[in-house]
Design a protein around this motif. Sequence first.
Motif, PDB file in Angstrom:
ATOM      1  N   TYR A  92      10.647  18.356 -17.126  1.00 18.60           N
ATOM      2  CA  TYR A  92      12.373  17.462 -17.322  1.00 18.60           C
ATOM      3  C   TYR A  92      13.132  18.989 -18.632  1.00 18.60           C
ATOM      4  O   TYR A  92      13.982  19.993 -19.292  1.00 18.60           O
ATOM      5  N   TYR A  96      15.339  21.728 -19.508  1.00 16.16           N
ATOM      6  CA  TYR A  96      16.662  21.635 -19.732  1.00 16.16           C
ATOM      7  C   TYR A  96      17.175  22.867 -20.645  1.00 16.16           C
ATOM      8  O   TYR A  96      17.752  23.994 -21.389  1.00 16.16           O
ATOM      9  N   GLU A  99      16.768  26.684 -20.335  1.00 10.80           N
ATOM     10  CA  GLU A  99      18.598  26.998 -19.399  1.00 10.80           C
ATOM     11  C   GLU A  99      19.212  27.164 -20.048  1.00 10.80           C
ATOM     12  O   GLU A  99      20.374  27.913 -20.649  1.00 10.80           O
ATOM     13  N   ARG A 100      19.487  26.254 -20.946  1.00  6.94           N
ATOM     14  CA  ARG A 100      20.392  26.417 -22.418  1.00  6.94           C
ATOM     15  C   ARG A 100      20.433  27.389 -23.156  1.00  6.94           C
ATOM     16  O   ARG A 100      20.826  28.167 -23.653  1.00  6.94           O
ATOM     17  N   PRO A 108      23.566  24.540 -18.704  1.00  7.02           N
ATOM     18  CA  PRO A 108      24.088  23.380 -19.213  1.00  7.02           C
ATOM     19  C   PRO A 108      24.930  22.679 -19.860  1.00  7.02           C
ATOM     20  O   PRO A 108      24.176  23.374 -21.813  1.00  7.02           O
ATOM     21  N   HIS A 111      22.835  16.855 -20.803  1.00  5.37           N
ATOM     22  CA  HIS A 111      22.401  16.329 -19.803  1.00  5.37           C
ATOM     23  C   HIS A 111      23.641  15.544 -18.781  1.00  5.37           C
ATOM     24  O   HIS A 111      24.353  14.835 -19.393  1.00  5.37           O
ATOM     25  N   THR A 115      21.489  18.862 -14.349  1.00  2.90           N
ATOM     26  CA  THR A 115      20.424  19.440 -14.333  1.00  2.90           C
ATOM     27  C   THR A 115      18.856  18.477 -14.129  1.00  2.90           C
ATOM     28  O   THR A 115      18.384  19.374 -14.619  1.00  2.90           O
TER      29      THR A 115
END
Length: 270
Positions: A92, A96, A99-100, A108, A111, A115
């Motif tokens: 995860y 995360y 994607e950032r 995102p 959190h 997400t």
Amino acid sequence: MTAALVCGAVVFPGLFFSFRKILKHTWTEWSDADVVSVSERLLSAVHASLATAAGVMVVSSCRDVMTDSHWLVNSFVLFGAPYMVFDIYAMYLSHYHTERTRGGSRAPSGHSLHTVRAFLRRDWMLVLHHVALLLVFMPITLCFRRGLGDFFIGCLFITELSTPFVSIGKILIQLRLDDSKLHRINGLIVLLTFFTCRILIFPFMYWMYGRQFGIPLHRVAFHLPLQCNVGNLVLLAPQVYWFILLLKKAQRLYLRQRRQQGDKDRMKAD
């Protein structure tokens, strides 16, 4: 048994955060996504290597495939359980930060349930694999086998042999070495170990059972309880699916490299 569980709960998170710290100070130009992704891959490779070593020890020590037992089976299952939980968290984190790093309007800002849902949609099969090992494989191994079949559990440990090479391949891509000879050799090793240890291991287990009880390989399935055959099919199906994906990826890389080589040859000719 409790000691094995606690040890796993300390070792795997400790390794992950150690890898993150070392990589961040070694490759200062890497983003958080790069650091977390490689750390997760290294952790996966460590766990898989330990599982394979445990499996080899168990399989090589069991002469009777049904009744011989080895202390490593239950101990390693408990030791590896925290890894399964923590690896979901590590995957995860990798999702995360990736994607950032990509940015954009959909990146995102922190959190959230969004997400988490996005991660579960993308990696649902791996998450399901980990959860099934925790909620199905672990209880069966620890509570419902009546001390039988340690040999076969050892064989299932050995299926992890391909995982370190899969992780190495991902790390080589991260290091921009995906066009290198090392990456091509590693890819061949991935295909070989995956096919041998995740697919052929199942007929091997049937053959070993038949050899012990004097049953031809093609008749072994008819001498086993239905739930054993169904369980093996459930385990085998995703391995076949992942192997097909690996073959398709290998084909794409091969065709891309052929096109690149063809372009180079034409440029030299001009």
